[in-house]
Scaffold this active site. Structure first.
Site, PDB file in Angstrom:
ATOM      1  N   PRO A 168       0.834  -1.178   0.000  1.00  0.00           N
ATOM      2  CA  PRO A 168       0.000   0.000   0.000  1.00  0.00           C
ATOM      3  C   PRO A 168       0.881   1.244   0.000  1.00  0.00           C
ATOM      4  O   PRO A 168       1.862   1.324   0.738  1.00  0.00           O
ATOM      5  CB  PRO A 168      -0.779  -0.125   1.302  1.00  0.00           C
ATOM      6  CG  PRO A 168      -0.097  -1.157   2.106  1.00  0.00           C
ATOM      7  CD  PRO A 168       0.796  -1.922   1.232  1.00  0.00           C
ATOM      8  N   GLU A 169       0.556   2.201  -0.815  1.00  0.00           N
ATOM      9  CA  GLU A 169       1.267   3.483  -0.836  1.00  0.00           C
ATOM     10  C   GLU A 169       0.390   4.521  -0.145  1.00  0.00           C
ATOM     11  O   GLU A 169      -0.605   4.167   0.482  1.00  0.00           O
ATOM     12  CB  GLU A 169       1.592   3.873  -2.284  1.00  0.00           C
ATOM     13  CG  GLU A 169       2.362   2.769  -3.017  1.00  0.00           C
ATOM     14  CD  GLU A 169       2.720   3.112  -4.446  1.00  0.00           C
ATOM     15  OE1 GLU A 169       3.052   4.266  -4.715  1.00  0.00           O
ATOM     16  OE2 GLU A 169       2.688   2.205  -5.298  1.00  0.00           O
ATOM     17  N   LYS A 186       3.962   6.233   4.748  1.00  0.00           N
ATOM     18  CA  LYS A 186       3.184   4.992   4.754  1.00  0.00           C
ATOM     19  C   LYS A 186       3.064   4.416   6.161  1.00  0.00           C
ATOM     20  O   LYS A 186       2.565   3.296   6.330  1.00  0.00           O
ATOM     21  CB  LYS A 186       3.840   3.974   3.813  1.00  0.00           C
ATOM     22  CG  LYS A 186       4.010   4.501   2.387  1.00  0.00           C
ATOM     23  CD  LYS A 186       4.907   3.620   1.545  1.00  0.00           C
ATOM     24  CE  LYS A 186       5.351   4.354   0.288  1.00  0.00           C
ATOM     25  NZ  LYS A 186       6.356   3.577  -0.473  1.00  0.00           N
ATOM     26  N   ARG A 206      13.008  -4.314  -9.608  1.00  0.00           N
ATOM     27  CA  ARG A 206      11.554  -4.359  -9.655  1.00  0.00           C
ATOM     28  C   ARG A 206      11.123  -3.873 -11.023  1.00  0.00           C
ATOM     29  O   ARG A 206      11.961  -3.669 -11.884  1.00  0.00           O
ATOM     30  CB  ARG A 206      10.948  -3.538  -8.520  1.00  0.00           C
ATOM     31  CG  ARG A 206      11.463  -2.146  -8.433  1.00  0.00           C
ATOM     32  CD  ARG A 206      11.451  -1.618  -7.010  1.00  0.00           C
ATOM     33  NE  ARG A 206      10.213  -1.906  -6.322  1.00  0.00           N
ATOM     34  CZ  ARG A 206       9.804  -1.243  -5.254  1.00  0.00           C
ATOM     35  NH1 ARG A 206      10.536  -0.260  -4.792  1.00  0.00           N
ATOM     36  NH2 ARG A 206       8.704  -1.547  -4.656  1.00  0.00           N
TER      37      ARG A 206
END
Length: 291
Positions: free
Chosen positions: A2-3, A61, A275
DNA sequence: CTTCGCACCTGTTGGC
DNA sequence: TGCCAACAGGTGCGAA
């Protein structure tokens, strides 16, 4: 992970459903969930039992809930949470069956809905630590920069700090000490909005380019928040288990081979920092090699 | 000091 | 059908 938008959705849920309630009991189901609480799971449980959670705050976050003042702790303390890549904070009726990856459960003295920490990959975690003046930011979070949606975000200081860096702009966006709350999805979306490739060197960005980038970051975070965040699957949900809808509006993230919404060119996926990065090769040309 | 690579986990997906 | 590699939204740490 989650950002910012997803974490903010969770914060609002905690504010509404948990703030003001008093903890009756805490169960730790997996030691990794409280590994940052160096005094151990029993101390974690004891530190929260009988205490009232007064509010829900967020920095980047990270989330934290201050504990009401109490004779047992002269300085303020807070429950600090990070969702990692797969963490969820869910508010549920006690009758709901336990989730497979339930890591901790909080029950409350009012006998109402429980708070559960569910985390498949266990990169997230919970810790109780000092939070000066109760509402102050816990030291663990002090290095996390203010996020660009916060009114106190210092744009000139960010611009100067970014251009002082000797790195690639996407790396800088993901650096939580420089700007809070941006992760892999919204970094790519922001760069697309600003028509910048993530490999652009930060020390060659013009002030105008940084301003465009910040506009991109702010607009995409704001729009995602308004849609309840981005959910590709049931891993990213609000405290009531509901998904957000921003995934429909993603221009590049996860959109390899699909047309760029601006020019129609096929979006490409590149490996970057171990990534994935997604960009439009026409709108966001790779920088020329440094001389 | 800054910058970078990797370890930390469990699960899903797709190719062979 | 099975197996195995690649991948998934993050962060902290040690090394250079």
């Amino acid at each position: 992970m989650p950002e910012l938008p997803e974490v903010e959705v969770v914060r609002r849920g905690l504010e509404r459903w948990v703030a003001g309630r008093t903890v009756a009991a805490v169960e730790v189901h997996h030691p990794r969930a409280v590994r940052r609480h160096l005094e151990g799971a029993d101390d974690f449980t004891a530190a929260l039992t009988g205490r009232t959670l007064t509010a829900a705050h967020r920095r980047g976050k990270y989330l934290w809930m201050p504990l009401a003042e109490d004779d047992s702790s002269p300085t303020g303390r807070a429950l600090v949470a990070h969702l990692g890549m797969s963490g969820q904070l869910l508010v549920e009726k006690p009758a709901q069956p336990d989730e497979t990856h339930l890591r901790a459960r909080f029950t409350f003295t009012d006998g109402g809905r429980e708070l559960r920490f569910v985390d498949q990959r266990t990169f997230g975690g919970l810790v109780v630590e000092d939070a000066p003046d109760g509402e102050g930011i816990p030291p663990r979070l002090a290095h996390i920069a203010i996020d660009p949606l916060d009114p106190s975000f210092d744009e000139p200081a960010f611009t100067a700090a970014l251009r002082r860096r000797h790195t690639e702009v996407k790396r800088a966006l993901l650096d939580q000490t420089l700007i809070g709350g941006v992760g892999n999805i919204y970094a790519d979306e922001s760069l697309w909005r600003a028509r910048l490739h993530g490999a652009r060197p930060t020390d060659r960005l013009t002030r105008a380019q940084v301003a465009d980038l910040l506009d991109g970051v702010r607009s995409v975070l704001g729009e995602a928040l308004a849609q309840g965040g981005t959910s590709f699957d049931s891993l990213y949900v609000d405290v009531n288990g509901r998904s957000g809808y921003f995934s429909r509006f993603l221009a590049v993230y996860g959109q390899a081979d699909r047309p760029c919404p601006r020019c129609g060119t096929a979006i490409v996926r590149e490996s970057f920092m171990n990534r994935s990065s997604y960009s439009c090769p026409r709108c966001q040309p790779r920088p020329r090699a440094r001389r």
